[in-house]
Design a protein around this motif. Structure first.
Motif, PDB file in Angstrom:
ATOM      1  N   ASN A  43     108.966 -63.075  22.295  1.00 26.76           N
ATOM      2  CA  ASN A  43     109.339 -63.414  20.892  1.00 26.76           C
ATOM      3  C   ASN A  43     108.285 -64.725  20.906  1.00 26.76           C
ATOM      4  O   ASN A  43     108.558 -65.816  21.247  1.00 26.76           O
ATOM      5  CB  ASN A  43     110.838 -63.891  20.704  1.00 26.76           C
ATOM      6  N   CYS A 101     110.551 -67.421   7.556  1.00 27.93           N
ATOM      7  CA  CYS A 101     111.417 -66.687   8.504  1.00 27.93           C
ATOM      8  C   CYS A 101     112.385 -67.895   9.311  1.00 27.93           C
ATOM      9  O   CYS A 101     113.441 -67.564   9.421  1.00 27.93           O
ATOM     10  CB  CYS A 101     110.750 -65.832   9.314  1.00 27.93           C
ATOM     11  N   TYR A 102     111.744 -68.947   9.750  1.00 23.74           N
ATOM     12  CA  TYR A 102     112.498 -70.041  10.295  1.00 23.74           C
ATOM     13  C   TYR A 102     113.645 -70.610   9.336  1.00 23.74           C
ATOM     14  O   TYR A 102     114.663 -70.552   9.532  1.00 23.74           O
ATOM     15  CB  TYR A 102     111.619 -71.115  10.751  1.00 23.74           C
ATOM     16  N   SER A 145     115.053 -69.111   6.870  1.00 22.53           N
ATOM     17  CA  SER A 145     116.270 -68.016   6.665  1.00 22.53           C
ATOM     18  C   SER A 145     117.031 -68.167   7.730  1.00 22.53           C
ATOM     19  O   SER A 145     118.299 -67.882   7.528  1.00 22.53           O
ATOM     20  CB  SER A 145     115.452 -66.805   6.540  1.00 22.53           C
ATOM     21  N   ARG A 146     116.642 -68.579   8.968  1.00 24.82           N
ATOM     22  CA  ARG A 146     117.502 -68.797  10.114  1.00 24.82           C
ATOM     23  C   ARG A 146     118.049 -70.158   9.930  1.00 24.82           C
ATOM     24  O   ARG A 146     118.847 -70.710  11.078  1.00 24.82           O
ATOM     25  CB  ARG A 146     116.941 -68.537  11.292  1.00 24.82           C
ATOM     26  N   PRO A 206     113.772 -66.643  14.642  1.00 25.56           N
ATOM     27  CA  PRO A 206     113.340 -65.045  14.083  1.00 25.56           C
ATOM     28  C   PRO A 206     112.242 -64.537  15.017  1.00 25.56           C
ATOM     29  O   PRO A 206     111.881 -65.204  16.067  1.00 25.56           O
ATOM     30  CB  PRO A 206     112.763 -65.506  12.648  1.00 25.56           C
ATOM     31  N   ASN A 207     111.933 -63.311  14.826  1.00 30.52           N
ATOM     32  CA  ASN A 207     110.857 -62.490  15.465  1.00 30.52           C
ATOM     33  C   ASN A 207     110.181 -61.928  14.558  1.00 30.52           C
ATOM     34  O   ASN A 207     110.252 -61.978  13.387  1.00 30.52           O
ATOM     35  CB  ASN A 207     111.505 -61.494  16.612  1.00 30.52           C
ATOM     36  N   ASP A 210     111.842 -60.007  11.584  1.00 29.07           N
ATOM     37  CA  ASP A 210     111.820 -60.814  10.370  1.00 29.07           C
ATOM     38  C   ASP A 210     110.618 -61.028   9.446  1.00 29.07           C
ATOM     39  O   ASP A 210     110.586 -60.959   8.384  1.00 29.07           O
ATOM     40  CB  ASP A 210     112.421 -62.322  10.748  1.00 29.07           C
ATOM     41  N   ALA A 267     110.148 -58.082   7.632  1.00 27.55           N
ATOM     42  CA  ALA A 267     111.079 -57.823   6.405  1.00 27.55           C
ATOM     43  C   ALA A 267     110.704 -58.865   5.434  1.00 27.55           C
ATOM     44  O   ALA A 267     110.751 -58.597   4.076  1.00 27.55           O
ATOM     45  CB  ALA A 267     112.188 -58.365   6.981  1.00 27.55           C
ATOM     46  N   GLU A 268     109.903 -60.006   5.768  1.00 29.27           N
ATOM     47  CA  GLU A 268     109.658 -61.110   4.771  1.00 29.27           C
ATOM     48  C   GLU A 268     108.385 -60.582   3.930  1.00 29.27           C
ATOM     49  O   GLU A 268     108.355 -60.712   2.834  1.00 29.27           O
ATOM     50  CB  GLU A 268     109.392 -62.304   5.449  1.00 29.27           C
ATOM     51  N   SER A 324     109.431 -57.811   1.460  1.00 28.21           N
ATOM     52  CA  SER A 324     110.170 -58.620   0.200  1.00 28.21           C
ATOM     53  C   SER A 324     108.980 -59.147  -0.677  1.00 28.21           C
ATOM     54  O   SER A 324     109.186 -58.917  -1.823  1.00 28.21           O
ATOM     55  CB  SER A 324     111.146 -59.668   0.757  1.00 28.21           C
ATOM     56  N   SER A 335     109.506 -57.901  18.465  1.00 23.72           N
ATOM     57  CA  SER A 335     110.512 -57.647  17.817  1.00 23.72           C
ATOM     58  C   SER A 335     111.835 -57.428  18.860  1.00 23.72           C
ATOM     59  O   SER A 335     112.902 -57.249  18.096  1.00 23.72           O
ATOM     60  CB  SER A 335     110.731 -56.506  16.909  1.00 23.72           C
TER      61      SER A 335
END
Length: 244
Positions: A103, A148-149, A151-152, A167-168, A171, A174-175, A178, A204
């Motif tokens: 990661n 991503c960070y 979001s966590r 995240p990895n 994430d 997915a970002e 989006s 991942s």
């Protein structure tokens, strides 16, 4: 005309015999050659030689002998050819079937040189070099990592959040997806640039424990698949920046 005579010699070779006393406190690498990184101004070393000259065996000897100099040392080997197996090692094979990965977004917890922002900068820089990204793509990658960070619940200015689960690359994918759905065309281009990296999935998956005296990451499978050389290179750099 006869040649001019040579001037009288001012420097003469030392005729006295000197006895050299070898320092045997390090690792024996050859005939009376010992290496001890603790006694060097710079502990880094490079081993060079033609095929079959003994580079691999020298590396294995160093890894095997280092604990005799530094009993508490932890050794991590990035093995690109699958030929650095050592006794008592813990080996993780990184390939498409492995449950383990690396990661890149694991945070360096050093308050002076760590945090999510600096980790995102380091990883986006690696991606730019290995995937030949432009400045805009690197900037988009950096921005996506920071999102991503966040979001966590991980923020640069709040060190208490740095120990949250990072995240990895799942994430990251997915970002970017989006953002693409929100009309960001640059995200589509970046996803195409990252397609092989994301598809193979090494970044991942769960990062394994390295809390062992000797850990080897077998990366040889990556060199066997056309087009994955860059991923292999990224693995090496990620092992370095994660201080594994």
């Amino acid at each position: 005309m006869p040649p001019k005579p040579l001037p009288a010699a001012t420097l003469k070779p030392n005729q006295s015999k000197k006895t050299l006393i070898a320092d045997t406190s390090g690792i024996l690498l050859g005939d009376k050659v010992y290496w001890n990184p603790a006694k060097l101004r710079n502990g880094h070393a490079a081993i060079l030689g033609t095929s079959g000259s003994g580079k691999t065996q020298t590396l294995k000897a160093i890894a095997h002998e280092l604990p005799s100099l530094f009993p508490d040392i932890k050794i991590v080997v990035a093995d690109f050819h699958g030929d650095l197996e050592l006794p008592n090692e813990v080996c993780y094979s990184l390939d498409a079937e492995s449950p383990y990965g690396l990661n890149p977004l694991v945070i360096d917890l050093d308050p002076k040189g760590g945090g999510p922002d600096l980790q995102a900068i380091a990883v986006s820089s690696i991606l730019r070099k290995s995937l030949k990204m432009g400045e805009n793509q690197q900037g988009l990658t950096l921005n996506a990592f920071i999102s991503c960070y966040e979001s966590r619940g991980i923020f640069q200015k709040d060190q208490s959040t740095w120990t949250n689960v990072p995240p990895n690359f799942a994430d990251l994918e997915a970002e970017l997806q989006s953002r693409l759905e929100d009309g960001c065309k640059d995200s589509e281009k970046l996803l195409l640039k990252l397609a092989a990296t994301l598809k193979y999935g090494i970044f991942s998956k769960t990062q394994p424990s390295i809390n062992f005296p000797l850990v080897r990451f077998d990366l040889s499978a990556l060199s066997k698949v056309p087009g994955l050389t860059r991923i292999s290179h990224k693995c090496r750099k990620i092992i370095e920046i994660n201080k594994i």
